[in-house]
Motif scaffolding. Sequence first.
Motif, PDB file in Angstrom:
ATOM      1  N   GLY A  84      -9.148   7.866  -0.803  1.00  0.00           N
ATOM      2  CA  GLY A  84      -8.097   7.836   0.206  1.00  0.00           C
ATOM      3  C   GLY A  84      -7.148   6.657   0.079  1.00  0.00           C
ATOM      4  N   GLY A  85      -7.151   5.971  -1.052  1.00  0.00           N
ATOM      5  CA  GLY A  85      -6.269   4.804  -1.207  1.00  0.00           C
ATOM      6  C   GLY A  85      -4.828   5.122  -0.852  1.00  0.00           C
ATOM      7  N   ALA A  86      -4.328   6.254  -1.356  1.00  0.00           N
ATOM      8  CA  ALA A  86      -2.943   6.643  -1.100  1.00  0.00           C
ATOM      9  C   ALA A  86      -2.744   6.953   0.384  1.00  0.00           C
ATOM     10  CB  ALA A  86      -2.585   7.865  -1.936  1.00  0.00           C
ATOM     11  N   GLY A 239      -1.129  -1.328   2.459  1.00  0.00           N
ATOM     12  CA  GLY A 239       0.058  -0.489   2.554  1.00  0.00           C
ATOM     13  C   GLY A 239       1.171  -1.163   3.337  1.00  0.00           C
ATOM     14  N   ALA A 240       0.789  -1.808   4.464  1.00  0.00           N
ATOM     15  CA  ALA A 240       1.786  -2.474   5.300  1.00  0.00           C
ATOM     16  C   ALA A 240       2.440  -3.617   4.531  1.00  0.00           C
ATOM     17  CB  ALA A 240       1.119  -2.989   6.577  1.00  0.00           C
ATOM     18  N   CYS A 241       1.636  -4.368   3.785  1.00  0.00           N
ATOM     19  CA  CYS A 241       2.186  -5.455   2.968  1.00  0.00           C
ATOM     20  C   CYS A 241       3.148  -4.899   1.933  1.00  0.00           C
ATOM     21  CB  CYS A 241       1.080  -6.219   2.256  1.00  0.00           C
ATOM     22  SG  CYS A 241       0.115  -7.227   3.361  1.00  0.00           S
ATOM     23  N   ALA A 255       1.616   8.096  -3.146  1.00  0.00           N
ATOM     24  CA  ALA A 255       1.421   8.482  -4.553  1.00  0.00           C
ATOM     25  C   ALA A 255      -0.041   8.392  -4.957  1.00  0.00           C
ATOM     26  CB  ALA A 255       2.273   7.594  -5.447  1.00  0.00           C
ATOM     27  N   LEU A 256      -0.379   9.240  -5.898  1.00  0.00           N
ATOM     28  CA  LEU A 256      -1.761   9.345  -6.362  1.00  0.00           C
ATOM     29  C   LEU A 256      -2.274   8.037  -6.969  1.00  0.00           C
ATOM     30  CD1 LEU A 256      -3.830  11.615  -6.453  1.00  0.00           C
ATOM     31  CD2 LEU A 256      -3.060  12.151  -8.751  1.00  0.00           C
TER      32      LEU A 256
END
Lengths: 334, 249
Positions: A84-86, A239-241, A255-256
């Motif tokens: 679930g990184g993306a 993600g926020a950074c 993105a993957l």
Amino acid sequence: MDKRKERLDRGIKVRTEGIYAISSWRGIAYVLLPTLSFILVMLTLPLIVPSTTWQRIMTIACIFALLALSFDFLAHFVGIVCLGGAFFTGVGGYISGLLNSAFGLPMAITIPIATIAGGAICTLFLIPCLPIRGIYFAIVSLMYPILFHRVIQALNIFGGTDGLPGLATFPNIWVELYSIIPITLLLTFGLRRLVNEDFGIVLRAIKDNDQAVRASNINIAWYKTKAVYIASAIGCFAGACLAHLYGWVGLSLFALDFSIFPIAATVVGGGGTLVGPIIGAFILAPLSEMLRAFGPLRVVFYSLILAGLVIYKTEGLLPFLQRKYHQFERWTEV
Amino acid sequence: MKEDFVLQVKGVNKSFGGVKAVDNVSFNVFKGDILGIIGPNGSGKTTLVNLITGFVKADSGTVFAGEKKLTGLAPDKIAGLGIVRTFQIPRPYHSLSAIKNLVVPLYSSRIMRTIGGKLGDRDTVALDILEEIGFERDAHVPYKLASAFSEGYLKRLELARCLALKPHVIIMDELFSGLSVSEIAAMIPMVERLQMNGITIMMVEHRVRELFQLANRVMVMNFGEKIAEDVPDNIMKSDIVKQAYLGVT
């Protein structure tokens, strides 16, 4: 005078793995040296690298390192293979971006909100999948970013395909580096502490044998939920950074790469070590940049190096280095 | 007899596909009992344990613990009521040391509730329990990883995990199987001590000799049905039991 070789840890190492009996400064130095040198290298790296471009690569490596950290934590300490990184970067990035562009909130507020709320949102989406294990969880966690990507595209919300430009950015590269690197270190060692605390022990037990944990009057779903929240909050923070690094959020946050790269970093650095994935990310991200010179062949070389590392150092770099460190010998008088 | 059941099983049924694993079994377990359950392979003993502890959902029938209905509760809730089980094949946490294996039950809500969260250092409590169950305190054994232990130690670890939960009923699923005679000889006094401490025990066992030495009542199962329940001496003499085991008529 006769001399013989002796391992450095002789005298402080207890027969049980990972336990030391320390009574001198040398003993303390022996045990702390790897950790301290890692922290020192991480903190001085931005000063050593030649250009601003490379400093920017360092921050991006940090973002990937955080995602790898979150992957490693879930995969090797809770037994959840989460791609679930993306999903995390997307949700974290969009929350931060929306708060900044719609309400004009400063970065110091949007990033923490994105971390906490984003973690909660991701966890809510992943809760229904918690009873399923292994590859099935991985597939579902991989689907969510695609789902969000399409929803944003189709409904043309949150800026649609154009994304949200003109977000607040870090004042300069130094603030950027010296806020993200220490936080990465803090989270790494914080998580390492956590997995050895009683709470973390329960998580590791769930990984080893969830039925026995259930038979021990522990609600595994609740513990898994907490673990997923920790991991997704870290991912959302990354993600926020990222949103504020680029000053822009868009569909590419889903993105993957953000799901796959952490796995590669974890494999290269050594899974189950938490520090390993950080090292892995700091090797792979710059490597990927260096290979830009090869143009279209970049991916070929990247893949070859990755395959080589996996085949010849299957255990990962950190376990290898750890073993070598413990095998150091010195000459002593007989 | 005074009717202080700790467990009351009423007509439970369970089928796997076309196979009736447990067929309309009813029995009671009294406080302080050591109830033995024997039966040939595949006679539904382990399924019965799974039904009581919530790992398998019964098709019909109910299980009561005192006034409390256990049927339908999740396994962790049932363990929280002090009804705990060992697994036939030990399920240790391989990547954790023996001590840390016990930290898990000590972290459960049942223990937090009874001790009021003021347990102090869980490692120390774990060490005490391990010593009680036969792990040498001063050796490095309690600090070894569970993956390094032999079957005998793993079975003890299973029992230790149950004890850490401060249970009042322990259901032992073939605790003695896979152990050497001397290991069993060392375990028997432990089981007796548990009974003396007021813990009710239900033992599923293939080691009939040792079981009959311990149990005060024995239940025999065959093809999912309960075929006999009596004191050990009568079970030994019973024709129906000989028939089930040996096929003689």
